[in-house]
Design an enzyme around this catalytic site. Structure first.
Site, PDB file in Angstrom:
ATOM      1  N   CYS A  87       0.867  -1.161   0.000  1.00 39.20           N
ATOM      2  CA  CYS A  87       0.000   0.000   0.000  1.00 39.20           C
ATOM      3  C   CYS A  87       0.910   1.218   0.000  1.00 39.20           C
ATOM      4  O   CYS A  87       2.121   1.083   0.082  1.00 39.20           O
ATOM      5  CB  CYS A  87      -0.861  -0.008   1.253  1.00 39.20           C
ATOM      6  SG  CYS A  87      -1.736  -1.560   1.466  1.00 39.20           S
ATOM      7  N   ARG A  94       1.153   2.029  -6.073  1.00 39.51           N
ATOM      8  CA  ARG A  94       1.391   1.010  -5.056  1.00 39.51           C
ATOM      9  C   ARG A  94       0.107   0.281  -4.655  1.00 39.51           C
ATOM     10  O   ARG A  94       0.148  -0.693  -3.910  1.00 39.51           O
ATOM     11  CB  ARG A  94       2.005   1.641  -3.804  1.00 39.51           C
ATOM     12  CG  ARG A  94       3.361   2.262  -4.034  1.00 39.51           C
ATOM     13  CD  ARG A  94       3.890   2.827  -2.752  1.00 39.51           C
ATOM     14  NE  ARG A  94       4.107   1.796  -1.774  1.00 39.51           N
ATOM     15  CZ  ARG A  94       5.216   1.070  -1.668  1.00 39.51           C
ATOM     16  NH1 ARG A  94       6.209   1.282  -2.501  1.00 39.51           N
ATOM     17  NH2 ARG A  94       5.335   0.149  -0.743  1.00 39.51           N
ATOM     18  N   TRP A 126      -4.007  -1.659  -1.312  1.00 36.23           N
ATOM     19  CA  TRP A 126      -4.118  -2.824  -2.194  1.00 36.23           C
ATOM     20  C   TRP A 126      -4.369  -3.988  -1.251  1.00 36.23           C
ATOM     21  O   TRP A 126      -3.497  -4.343  -0.459  1.00 36.23           O
ATOM     22  CB  TRP A 126      -2.811  -3.012  -2.958  1.00 36.23           C
ATOM     23  CG  TRP A 126      -2.851  -3.959  -4.095  1.00 36.23           C
ATOM     24  CD1 TRP A 126      -3.276  -3.712  -5.375  1.00 36.23           C
ATOM     25  CD2 TRP A 126      -2.416  -5.322  -4.100  1.00 36.23           C
ATOM     26  NE1 TRP A 126      -3.121  -4.829  -6.151  1.00 36.23           N
ATOM     27  CE2 TRP A 126      -2.603  -5.832  -5.399  1.00 36.23           C
ATOM     28  CE3 TRP A 126      -1.888  -6.174  -3.135  1.00 36.23           C
ATOM     29  CZ2 TRP A 126      -2.282  -7.137  -5.752  1.00 36.23           C
ATOM     30  CZ3 TRP A 126      -1.566  -7.473  -3.482  1.00 36.23           C
ATOM     31  CH2 TRP A 126      -1.759  -7.947  -4.778  1.00 36.23           C
ATOM     32  N   ASN A 161       1.172  -0.358   6.024  1.00 31.61           N
ATOM     33  CA  ASN A 161       1.525  -1.126   4.829  1.00 31.61           C
ATOM     34  C   ASN A 161       2.226  -2.387   5.316  1.00 31.61           C
ATOM     35  O   ASN A 161       3.130  -2.291   6.143  1.00 31.61           O
ATOM     36  CB  ASN A 161       2.461  -0.261   3.966  1.00 31.61           C
ATOM     37  CG  ASN A 161       3.068  -1.024   2.805  1.00 31.61           C
ATOM     38  OD1 ASN A 161       2.537  -2.035   2.375  1.00 31.61           O
ATOM     39  ND2 ASN A 161       4.184  -0.522   2.298  1.00 31.61           N
ATOM     40  N   GLY A 162       1.789  -3.563   4.848  1.00 33.42           N
ATOM     41  CA  GLY A 162       2.444  -4.807   5.273  1.00 33.42           C
ATOM     42  C   GLY A 162       1.438  -5.740   5.916  1.00 33.42           C
ATOM     43  O   GLY A 162       0.234  -5.648   5.670  1.00 33.42           O
ATOM     44  N   GLU A 206       8.714 -11.494 -21.682  1.00 31.61           N
ATOM     45  CA  GLU A 206       8.394 -10.140 -21.226  1.00 31.61           C
ATOM     46  C   GLU A 206       7.264  -9.544 -22.080  1.00 31.61           C
ATOM     47  O   GLU A 206       6.363  -8.882 -21.561  1.00 31.61           O
ATOM     48  CB  GLU A 206       9.667  -9.275 -21.281  1.00 31.61           C
ATOM     49  CG  GLU A 206       9.486  -7.812 -20.956  1.00 31.61           C
ATOM     50  CD  GLU A 206       8.895  -7.534 -19.573  1.00 31.61           C
ATOM     51  OE1 GLU A 206       8.794  -8.453 -18.751  1.00 31.61           O
ATOM     52  OE2 GLU A 206       8.503  -6.389 -19.352  1.00 31.61           O
ATOM     53  N   LYS A 219       3.753  -8.330 -20.474  1.00 32.58           N
ATOM     54  CA  LYS A 219       3.238  -6.968 -20.638  1.00 32.58           C
ATOM     55  C   LYS A 219       1.856  -7.027 -21.272  1.00 32.58           C
ATOM     56  O   LYS A 219       0.953  -6.334 -20.866  1.00 32.58           O
ATOM     57  CB  LYS A 219       4.204  -6.183 -21.546  1.00 32.58           C
ATOM     58  CG  LYS A 219       4.394  -4.766 -21.177  1.00 32.58           C
ATOM     59  CD  LYS A 219       5.480  -4.493 -20.174  1.00 32.58           C
ATOM     60  CE  LYS A 219       5.414  -5.307 -18.928  1.00 32.58           C
ATOM     61  NZ  LYS A 219       6.539  -5.074 -18.026  1.00 32.58           N
ATOM     62  N   GLU A 225      -0.830  -8.429 -18.802  1.00 28.87           N
ATOM     63  CA  GLU A 225      -1.125  -7.654 -17.597  1.00 28.87           C
ATOM     64  C   GLU A 225      -1.914  -6.382 -17.882  1.00 28.87           C
ATOM     65  O   GLU A 225      -2.678  -5.944 -17.037  1.00 28.87           O
ATOM     66  CB  GLU A 225       0.143  -7.359 -16.774  1.00 28.87           C
ATOM     67  CG  GLU A 225       1.038  -6.262 -17.280  1.00 28.87           C
ATOM     68  CD  GLU A 225       2.199  -5.966 -16.307  1.00 28.87           C
ATOM     69  OE1 GLU A 225       3.314  -5.766 -16.788  1.00 28.87           O
ATOM     70  OE2 GLU A 225       1.981  -5.922 -15.089  1.00 28.87           O
ATOM     71  N   HIS A 267       6.699 -28.639 -28.803  1.00 26.34           N
ATOM     72  CA  HIS A 267       6.652 -29.650 -27.748  1.00 26.34           C
ATOM     73  C   HIS A 267       5.370 -29.550 -26.924  1.00 26.34           C
ATOM     74  O   HIS A 267       5.353 -29.979 -25.767  1.00 26.34           O
ATOM     75  CB  HIS A 267       7.879 -29.520 -26.835  1.00 26.34           C
ATOM     76  CG  HIS A 267       9.164 -29.845 -27.539  1.00 26.34           C
ATOM     77  ND1 HIS A 267       9.485 -31.123 -27.942  1.00 26.34           N
ATOM     78  CD2 HIS A 267      10.185 -29.054 -27.958  1.00 26.34           C
ATOM     79  CE1 HIS A 267      10.665 -31.107 -28.560  1.00 26.34           C
ATOM     80  NE2 HIS A 267      11.101 -29.851 -28.591  1.00 26.34           N
ATOM     81  N   LYS A 285       2.300  -1.934  -8.129  1.00 23.96           N
ATOM     82  CA  LYS A 285       3.666  -1.748  -8.620  1.00 23.96           C
ATOM     83  C   LYS A 285       4.680  -2.438  -7.723  1.00 23.96           C
ATOM     84  O   LYS A 285       5.624  -3.052  -8.192  1.00 23.96           O
ATOM     85  CB  LYS A 285       3.964  -0.242  -8.675  1.00 23.96           C
ATOM     86  CG  LYS A 285       5.374   0.076  -9.157  1.00 23.96           C
ATOM     87  CD  LYS A 285       5.371   0.406 -10.598  1.00 23.96           C
ATOM     88  CE  LYS A 285       6.742   0.576 -11.194  1.00 23.96           C
ATOM     89  NZ  LYS A 285       6.857  -0.130 -12.470  1.00 23.96           N
TER      90      LYS A 285
HETATM   91  C1  F6R Z   1       5.415  -6.251 -14.603  1.00 27.50           C
HETATM   92  C2  F6R Z   1       5.994  -5.796 -13.360  1.00 27.50           C
HETATM   93  C3  F6R Z   1       6.260  -6.788 -12.286  1.00 27.50           C
HETATM   94  C4  F6R Z   1       7.562  -6.434 -11.549  1.00 27.50           C
HETATM   95  C5  F6R Z   1       7.778  -7.383 -10.366  1.00 27.50           C
HETATM   96  C6  F6R Z   1       9.097  -7.117  -9.664  1.00 27.50           C
HETATM   97  O1  F6R Z   1       5.247  -5.220 -15.515  1.00 27.50           O
HETATM   98  O2  F6R Z   1       6.227  -4.631 -13.192  1.00 27.50           O
HETATM   99  O3  F6R Z   1       6.313  -8.076 -12.810  1.00 27.50           O
HETATM  100  O4  F6R Z   1       8.619  -6.523 -12.459  1.00 27.50           O
HETATM  101  O5  F6R Z   1       6.731  -7.243  -9.448  1.00 27.50           O
HETATM  102  O6  F6R Z   1       9.168  -5.813  -9.174  1.00 27.50           O
HETATM  103  P1  F6R Z   1      10.572  -5.173  -8.791  1.00 27.50           P
HETATM  104  O7  F6R Z   1      11.377  -5.051 -10.019  1.00 27.50           O
HETATM  105  O8  F6R Z   1      10.224  -3.859  -8.171  1.00 27.50           O
HETATM  106  O9  F6R Z   1      11.205  -6.116  -7.806  1.00 27.50           O
END
Ligand code: F6R
Length: 621
Positions: free
Chosen positions: A2, A27, A75, A101-102, A495, A499, A502, A518, A616
């Site tokens: 959060c 966040r 969140w 947060n946590g 990747e 992207k 998501e 396979h 994030k």
């Molecule tokens: C996808 C994305 C997540 C982060 C993952 C790790 O677009 O952003 O998959 O890459 O949660 O986050 P960090 O890099 O902050 O450890």
């Protein structure tokens, strides 16, 4: 995961708290709330399910006036998103308001104990025990600071917490396992989960450490441990500017951050290449020479950057593996004092990645954090830190930080190679250590690190290419999107799929190109779009895999170098990038994939910067 913002100063706090919350929405954004200590000493709270905008439109600014306040964007982890579960939480009599947060692991025990003493709870959250614990300690005659510390002493788990107490101008806060940074302004002081929350008000910060308890008011701050013994922490100046953390003319942070890549990449590389070799000031000559193998631990996009790094290192003769952080943390691998464990993490706060870093720290291995956030937990806990210098990234989907992570790892790979890492035989004779041509694995990487200098300009041409937007529309009706690649194109395919899924919520999967036959090929139909990444290395093999998909009727989009004639002629559509060393081709191809996902999400009118169910910074395991 959060976001917390605190403001204690002169003048009204509400506006700055709301700005802070908006800056922190990456966040978490399923509910938001604020609590202000009014001039009559009372605490006024307002909280709503939904984004900060919902809160803003419902506020009674007269009731919520005051110079000291706390705010939270949530969140959910305990309890569904709702007004009741939103923060701040208060004790029964509204004397204490808390943002958190946590996770409080022992909240059920504490709740039962407090209920026995007559406390009543109104939410399903673990957080709600905190104001009740503080209120209990106030009733026992403690002053607010001591009451807060005694409550914190009872908590188990990971947390960043801030509270306001009636009749007090001070805010009390602490952290253990979740980020919290202090901002020192001219007319107010701040606390937040992350620097961008208050960056437009101040760039002077104090990074708090686990176990720190801080008391903040308009005039200053004191840090102590939970027993009240004073602690000193340095004041630092951050070099991000507030404009970096604003959307400006863009509709979405994601698009802004895609476009920023020429600049962010240049920042990553600047001053780190001399005479065609990487010179990372973090690693003086000889400091990497005892590394025999590298293990990357990371999550999501950062994991893909780690996988990309493995290929770069192996091509330089250095054994390397990438392990998803949560797997590594709980299924540790044999590690020696010649193993370098690299935690790749944009935020430096991802709980899974921190858990893996801590597991490595219990072994003889050396640890390194490759991160974007100076002062983050990963940067402070690892033996060394290499900063990717990409600037703040706000969109939940990581974009510019992937490019910068790969570039930073490429620089590191070059320096490891030059140090003789992975090749004990060469360490014995330092004279050989800069001789690239003396082993086959790196023979074709001659000069490649210098290409990082020109990469930002090449990225610029891809960013300005409109092809992905056209194809996103053309193929918007597909059932599934498969992304394939090999070598550095494989992590880029993963990747690209991550992207795409998501932010569009469409079914997308990434595969090593050779794996298609396979199993996944059984799913390929004319309604499956196959996106193939070419890098200029082993592309003929990828062409075979494409033909297998085409013979099942699947349309194929190729992404590859301008000059790849065979690929261009085989696929149905082609997005090209300028000639580049194959080691870095994946970075350019990935920009096309970012744009493809972005435009596909735009067509579907998705919440691009805040995709559903995602945040994030994932600070719980
Ligand atoms: C996808 C994305 C997540 C982060 C993952 C790790 O677009 O952003 O998959 O890459 O949660 O986050 P960090 O890099 O902050 O450890």
């Amino acid at each position: 995961m959060c976001g917390i913002i605190v403001r204690a100063g002169v003048g009204d706090a509400l506006g700055e708290l709301l700005t802070g919350l908006e800056n922190l929405e990456y966040r978490g954004y399923d509910s938001a709330g604020v609590a202000l200590r009014r001039s009559d000493g009372e605490i006024a709270v307002c909280k709503r399910e939904g984004e900060t905008e919902a809160l803003r439109s419902d506020l009674d600014a007269d009731r919520l006036s005051g110079a000291v306040g706390i705010g939270h964007t949530r969140w959910s982890t305990h309890g569904a998103p709702s007004d009741a579960n939103a923060h701040p939480h208060t004790d029964g009599e509204n004397r204490v308001a808390v943002v958190h947060n946590g996770i409080i692991r022992n909240h059920e025990t504490l709740r039962a104990e407090l209920r026995d003493r007559g406390h009543e709870f109104t939410s399903e959250t673990d957080t709600e025990v905190i104001p009740h614990l503080v209120a209990d300690a106030l009733d026992a005659g403690r002053d607010p600071s001591a009451a807060f510390r005694s409550a914190v002493d009872r908590l188990e788990g990971s947390y960043a917490i801030a509270i306001v107490v009636e009749d007090s101008d001070e805010v009390y806060a602490t952290r253990r396992g979740s980020p919290l940074v202090l901002g020192l302004g001219e007319t107010a002081n701040y606390l937040a989960s992350d620097v961008p929350a208050f960056l437009e008000f101040t760039d002077r910060v104090v990074y708090l450490e686990d176990g720190d308890v801080v008391v903040v008011d308009a005039d200053g701050y004191q840090i102590s441990d939970v027993a009240g013994d004073p602690i000193e922490r340095p004041v630092e100046t951050v070099d991000w500017n507030a404009g970096d953390a604003r959307k400006g003319v863009y509709n979405h942070f994601m698009r802004k951050e895609i476009d920023e890549q020429p600049v962010s990449l240049r920042q990553t590389v600047d001053g780190r290449i001399e005479n065609g070799r990487s010179v990372l000031s973090e690693f003086p000559p000889g400091s990497l020479s005892d590394v025999d193998e590298v293990i990357f631990v990371a999550c999501g996009t950062s994991y893909h950057a780690g996988m990309y790094g493995c290929t770069l290192l192996r091509r330089r003769g250095i054994p390397a593996t990438a392990v998803p952080a949560n797997e590594f943390a709980h299924e540790p691998m044999p590690l020696s004092d010649r193993t370098l464990v690299i935690a790749v993490t944009q935020s430096g706060e991802t709980a899974d990645t921190l858990a893996s870093l801590r597991a490595a720290e219990e072994s003889p291995a050396r640890t390194l954090a490759v991160t974007n956030v100076v002062g983050s937990t990963a940067a402070r806990e690892a033996d060394d830190a290499l900063f990717i210098r990409a600037g703040p990234e706000i969109g939940v989907a990581a974009t510019k930080t992937f490019s910068s992570q790969v570039a930073a790892i490429a620089l590191l790979a070059d320096q490891l190679e030059a140090s003789g890492a992975g090749r004990p035989d060469r360490r014995a004779d330092p004279a050989q250590s800069n001789d690239r041509d003396s082993h086959d694995a790196s023979a074709d990487t001659e000069g490649s690190i210098s290409e990082l200098d020109t990469l930002p300009d090449l990225v610029e041409t891809v960013v300005n290419d409109g092809g992905a937007a056209r194809l996103a529309t053309q193929y918007s009706e597909a059932d599934s999107y498969f992304f394939i690649g090999r070598g550095v194109g494989y992590p880029v395919a993963l990747e690209g799929a991550l992207k795409f899924k998501e932010i569009t919520y469409e079914h997308a999967e990434g595969f090593a190109a050779g794996e298609l036959k396979h199993g996944p090929l059984a799913l390929v139909t004319p309604a499956t779009v196959v996106v193939a990444v070419f890098t200029g290395r082993n592309d003929d093999r990828t062409l075979h895999n494409i033909r297998e998909a085409q013979s099942r009727g699947a349309p194929v989009i190729g992404i590859g170098p301008d000059s790849a004639r065979a690929a261009r002629e085989t696929v149905d559509e082609y997005l090209s990038y300028p000639a580049v060393d194959p080691d870095f081709a994946g970075i350019l191809a990935n920009v096309h994939l970012q744009l493809l996902a972005y435009h596909a999400a735009e067509i579907r009118d998705r919440a691009i910067d805040k995709p559903r169910n995602l945040a994030k910074s994932v600070t719980v395991e």
